[in-house]
Design a protein around this motif. Structure first.
Motif, mmCIF file in Angstrom:
data_model
loop_
_atom_site.group_PDB
_atom_site.id
_atom_site.type_symbol
_atom_site.label_atom_id
_atom_site.label_comp_id
_atom_site.label_asym_id
_atom_site.label_seq_id
_atom_site.Cartn_x
_atom_site.Cartn_y
_atom_site.Cartn_z
ATOM 1 N N GLY A 133 -5.014 -12.848 7.041
ATOM 2 C CA GLY A 133 -5.429 -13.771 5.966
ATOM 3 C C GLY A 133 -6.534 -13.156 5.120
ATOM 4 N N PRO A 134 -6.440 -13.236 3.784
ATOM 5 C CA PRO A 134 -7.398 -12.557 2.914
ATOM 6 C C PRO A 134 -8.848 -13.025 3.082
ATOM 7 C CG PRO A 134 -5.508 -13.344 1.645
ATOM 8 C CD PRO A 134 -5.363 -13.888 3.030
ATOM 9 N N VAL A 135 -9.058 -14.296 3.447
ATOM 10 C CA VAL A 135 -10.445 -14.794 3.552
ATOM 11 C C VAL A 135 -10.838 -14.997 5.013
ATOM 12 C CG1 VAL A 135 -12.016 -16.675 2.947
ATOM 13 C CG2 VAL A 135 -10.288 -15.900 1.289
ATOM 14 N N LYS A 136 -10.020 -15.711 5.760
ATOM 15 C CA LYS A 136 -10.385 -16.083 7.135
ATOM 16 C C LYS A 136 -9.813 -15.133 8.171
ATOM 17 C CE LYS A 136 -12.280 -20.366 6.949
ATOM 18 N NZ LYS A 136 -13.351 -20.977 7.637
ATOM 19 N N GLN A 137 -9.165 -14.084 7.726
ATOM 20 C CA GLN A 137 -8.524 -13.157 8.667
ATOM 21 C C GLN A 137 -7.596 -13.908 9.633
ATOM 22 O OE1 GLN A 137 -12.059 -12.515 8.010
ATOM 23 N NE2 GLN A 137 -11.098 -11.282 6.433
ATOM 24 N N THR A 138 -6.936 -14.899 9.104
ATOM 25 C CA THR A 138 -5.987 -15.666 9.914
ATOM 26 C C THR A 138 -4.897 -14.712 10.426
ATOM 27 O OG1 THR A 138 -6.354 -17.360 8.273
ATOM 28 C CG2 THR A 138 -4.595 -17.777 9.858
ATOM 29 N N SER A 139 -4.506 -14.919 11.687
ATOM 30 C CA SER A 139 -3.522 -13.990 12.263
ATOM 31 C C SER A 139 -2.116 -14.302 11.751
ATOM 32 C CB SER A 139 -3.542 -14.093 13.787
ATOM 33 O OG SER A 139 -3.048 -15.352 14.187
ATOM 34 N N LEU A 140 -1.245 -13.314 11.900
ATOM 35 C CA LEU A 140 0.167 -13.513 11.527
ATOM 36 C C LEU A 140 0.741 -14.726 12.256
ATOM 37 C CD1 LEU A 140 1.175 -9.756 11.662
ATOM 38 C CD2 LEU A 140 1.528 -11.209 9.664
ATOM 39 N N ASP A 253 6.280 -9.834 11.516
ATOM 40 C CA ASP A 253 5.471 -8.955 10.668
ATOM 41 C C ASP A 253 5.390 -9.372 9.206
ATOM 42 O OD1 ASP A 253 8.050 -8.309 9.860
ATOM 43 O OD2 ASP A 253 8.101 -6.394 10.915
ATOM 44 N N ASN A 254 6.063 -10.461 8.818
ATOM 45 C CA ASN A 254 6.074 -10.830 7.394
ATOM 46 C C ASN A 254 5.344 -12.155 7.146
ATOM 47 O OD1 ASN A 254 6.599 -11.266 4.718
ATOM 48 N ND2 ASN A 254 8.808 -11.525 4.970
ATOM 49 N N PRO A 255 4.069 -12.091 6.737
ATOM 50 C CA PRO A 255 3.299 -13.334 6.573
ATOM 51 C C PRO A 255 3.724 -14.144 5.357
ATOM 52 C CG PRO A 255 1.989 -11.452 5.838
ATOM 53 C CD PRO A 255 3.261 -10.893 6.422
ATOM 54 N N THR A 256 4.544 -13.556 4.459
ATOM 55 C CA THR A 256 4.940 -14.310 3.271
ATOM 56 C C THR A 256 6.366 -14.855 3.378
ATOM 57 O OG1 THR A 256 5.654 -12.297 2.104
ATOM 58 C CG2 THR A 256 3.373 -12.990 1.781
ATOM 59 N N ALA A 257 6.970 -14.709 4.553
ATOM 60 C CA ALA A 257 8.296 -15.312 4.762
ATOM 61 C C ALA A 257 8.169 -16.824 4.596
ATOM 62 C CB ALA A 257 8.798 -14.993 6.168
ATOM 63 N N GLU A 443 -7.389 -17.727 0.007
ATOM 64 C CA GLU A 443 -6.444 -17.978 1.097
ATOM 65 C C GLU A 443 -6.189 -19.476 1.150
ATOM 66 O OE1 GLU A 443 -7.463 -16.188 4.870
ATOM 67 O OE2 GLU A 443 -5.995 -17.423 5.938
ATOM 68 N N ILE A 444 -4.920 -19.831 1.210
ATOM 69 C CA ILE A 444 -4.563 -21.247 1.286
ATOM 70 C C ILE A 444 -3.758 -21.465 2.555
ATOM 71 C CG2 ILE A 444 -3.336 -23.150 0.158
ATOM 72 C CD1 ILE A 444 -3.794 -21.733 -2.528
ATOM 73 N N SER A 445 -4.280 -22.306 3.431
ATOM 74 C CA SER A 445 -3.521 -22.604 4.648
ATOM 75 C C SER A 445 -2.279 -23.404 4.267
ATOM 76 C CB SER A 445 -4.384 -23.415 5.616
ATOM 77 O OG SER A 445 -3.539 -24.090 6.529
ATOM 78 N N PRO A 446 -1.137 -23.108 4.900
ATOM 79 C CA PRO A 446 0.063 -23.916 4.632
ATOM 80 C C PRO A 446 -0.202 -25.397 4.904
ATOM 81 C CG PRO A 446 0.625 -21.971 5.924
ATOM 82 C CD PRO A 446 -0.869 -22.020 5.859
ATOM 83 N N LEU A 447 -1.197 -25.691 5.735
ATOM 84 C CA LEU A 447 -1.485 -27.095 6.031
ATOM 85 C C LEU A 447 -2.220 -27.774 4.875
ATOM 86 C CD1 LEU A 447 -2.437 -26.675 9.764
ATOM 87 C CD2 LEU A 447 -0.329 -27.648 8.841
ATOM 88 N N PHE A 448 -2.799 -26.975 3.977
ATOM 89 C CA PHE A 448 -3.356 -27.548 2.744
ATOM 90 C C PHE A 448 -2.227 -27.701 1.723
ATOM 91 C CE2 PHE A 448 -5.412 -27.504 -1.387
ATOM 92 C CZ PHE A 448 -6.419 -28.435 -1.207
ATOM 93 N N ALA A 449 -1.469 -26.626 1.542
ATOM 94 C CA ALA A 449 -0.306 -26.676 0.636
ATOM 95 C C ALA A 449 0.670 -25.591 1.060
ATOM 96 C CB ALA A 449 -0.742 -26.458 -0.800
ATOM 97 N N VAL A 450 1.914 -25.995 1.289
ATOM 98 C CA VAL A 450 2.909 -25.031 1.773
ATOM 99 C C VAL A 450 3.514 -24.235 0.615
ATOM 100 C CG1 VAL A 450 4.972 -26.520 1.772
ATOM 101 C CG2 VAL A 450 4.719 -24.769 3.529
ATOM 102 N N ASP A 451 3.400 -24.809 -0.594
ATOM 103 C CA ASP A 451 3.903 -24.100 -1.774
ATOM 104 C C ASP A 451 3.173 -24.604 -3.015
ATOM 105 O OD1 ASP A 451 5.055 -26.563 -2.265
ATOM 106 O OD2 ASP A 451 7.047 -25.956 -1.580
#
Ligand code: UTP
Length: 473
Positions: A133-140, A253-257, A443-451
């Protein structure tokens, strides 16, 4: 060498029949626990199969090589191109609606394959734990799980996650999820299942390698090992009990899937496909991607290493690559179809890969090879494609959906994936009318907005943000 006293005679005979008695060279030096561990490993090996897979000339002569097959490759029959989707939004909206209905009915499960050794990345933990994750270093792992949760929330129905691990990744992965309370997923919806292993053999002699005196050198049996692993771990039964008939397969390995992408699910259903595959337009003929093509009316994937240069470079009358469709390894499978193949183990072939495998030599000394010395045997999940009646080939926007972490540096590395996430999230905010500094980190968590659509419902155009910006649950 004669059979050690404490060793089962029938198994010794098998080892002798297949010239593998060297594996017992240090048997008498091992303590009881070590002997029992080695015995368990030996009992799990199908020596006849290893001999068959190693015998290089034999199988190669019998069946056609992938390069020969590639001579007859044509473009796949059932394709949805990106441009077509962009220019017919009504069709795409209808597909999205259909996909949503499948999710709302609880018919979709997601499969994540996370058993690979990630040797190119060189990270000392399972790849899914890599901070991206670009800000929080969230894992894959966290990014993917949060997407699944967001999608389930949208559908108003839980989505089960079937996560494949291997001996190389299992314990650490399960611990990691436990330490983080499964990233908010209910354990009822989370199913870890472990894939099998295959021994590595010496490339010259076909002899199985010992990693240590007490341990055989084994590695995970490839992502295609998923079929046997689903079956052997009772996962098909779980799916049936839960009413899951459609499986959304993706890689760790694909965080943008886009996990459980409703539009893709809808198109899959419309095409009445057994399997669907997301593809991107290859950047150049020599890009290292498997191509999706038809051979004798069967849609399949030919690995880049098996595709002769002249065929890779073929173009159509308009000068476009004939074999443009590069596989992203994102699939939808019908459960019935997968189960059918899993029930007949011989249907999925093994491939050989030349690798550097550390081992001990005849004198018990540790050897760390600098060049490939061994053969590993792996199954590939995409080998199920030619078994399907209909395969839908579905083109996606690479920059949005395909940014894998494969290498430590350069292309397909943490840096490129990190930049992609930042670019995608910044783009969403900009399309909401938000002005961001040019070098903003977002960085936007999918739990804030998925798209982007969900984000628009939450953000007003005059919102002020400073960088770095993290929008979380
Ligand atoms: P790759 O083929 O990229 O392999 O896996 P890898 O192990 O991640 O990396 P390298 O090749 O050693 O550098 C693609 C996906 O398939 C999974 C991986 O975890 C990844 O999600 N995979 C691969 C398995 O689950 N099991 C395997 O045996 C191999």
């Amino acid at each position: 060498m004669s059979a050690p006293e404490s060793f089962p005679a029938d198994l010794y005979q098998t080892l002798a029949d297949f010239q593998q008695t060297h594996l017992l060279k240090w048997w008498n030096d091992l303590n009881d626990t070590e002997q029992s561990q080695l015995l368990t490993q030996l009992q799990a090996i199908n020596f006849a199969q290893i001999q068959r897979l190693y015998a290089p000339g034999e199988t190669a002569q019998k069946s056609e090589s992938p390069a020969q097959k590639a001579e007859r490759a044509t473009r796949p029959a059932t394709v949805v191109r990106l441009e077509e989707r962009n220019t017919s939004p009504a069709k795409s909206e209808k597909a999205t609606e259909q996909g949503r209905k499948l999710l709302e009915a609880g018919r979709v499960g997601a499969i994540l394959v996370a058993g690979g050794q990630g040797s190119r990345l060189g990270f000392s933990h399972p790849k899914g734990m890599y901070p991206i994750g670009p800000v929080k270093q969230t894992s894959l792992f966290q990014i993917l799980v949060e997407q699944l949760r967001a999608r389930a929330r949208q559908a108003g129905k839980p989505i089960s996650y079937f996560i494949m691990t291997s001996d190389a990744t299992h314990d650490e992965t399960v611990d990691y999820f436990q330490q983080h309370q499964n990233f908010g997923m209910s354990s009822d919806d989370l199913h870890f299942f472990k894939q099998g292993t295959m021994p590595a053999v010496d490339a010259e002699s076909g002899q199985i390698l010992l990693e240590e005196k007490k341990r055989i050198a084994v590695s995970p049996d490839g992502h295609g090992g998923m079929l046997a692993a689903l079956k052997n771990n009772g996962m098909f039964d779980v799916m049936r009990e839960k009413g899951i008939d459609t499986l959304y397969y993706h890689q760790v390995d694909n965080p943008t899937a886009i996990v459980c992408d409703p539009e893709f699910l809808g198109y899959h259903q419309n095409a009445q496909a057994d399997v669907s595959v997301k593809v991107v337009s290859k950047r150049s003929p020599d890009e290292k991607m498997g191509i999706v093509c038809d051979v004798d009316q069967k849609t399949q994937i030919i690995e880049y290493s098996d595709l002769p240069d002249d065929i890779a470079a073929q173009t159509d009358d308009d000068g476009n690559l004939l074999h443009w469709a590069g596989s992203t390894a994102i699939h939808i499978f019908n459960r019935d179809f997968l189960e059918q193949i899993a029930n007949d183990d011989a249907r999925l072939p093994f491939h050989q890969a030349n690798k550097k495998v550390p081992h001990i030599d005849e004198s018990g000394r540790q050897v760390t090879p600098e060049v490939p010395n061994a053969i590993k045997f792996e199954r590939f999940i995409f080998d199920v494609l030619p078994e399907a009646e209909t395969v839908l080939v579905y083109e996606i926007d690479r920059s949005r959906e395909f940014n894998p972490v494969k290498n430590a540096e350069g292309q397909d590395s943490p840096q490129t994936a990190h930049e992609a996430l930042n670019r995608i999230f910044s783009g969403w905010l900009q399309s909401c009318g938000v002005t961001l500094p040019a070098d903003a980190t977002v960085e936007i968590s999918p739990l804030f907005a998925v798209d982007e659509t969900e984000l628009k419902q939450k953000i007003s155009a005059d919102a002020q943000f400073t960088s770095p910006l993290y929008l979380g649950e």
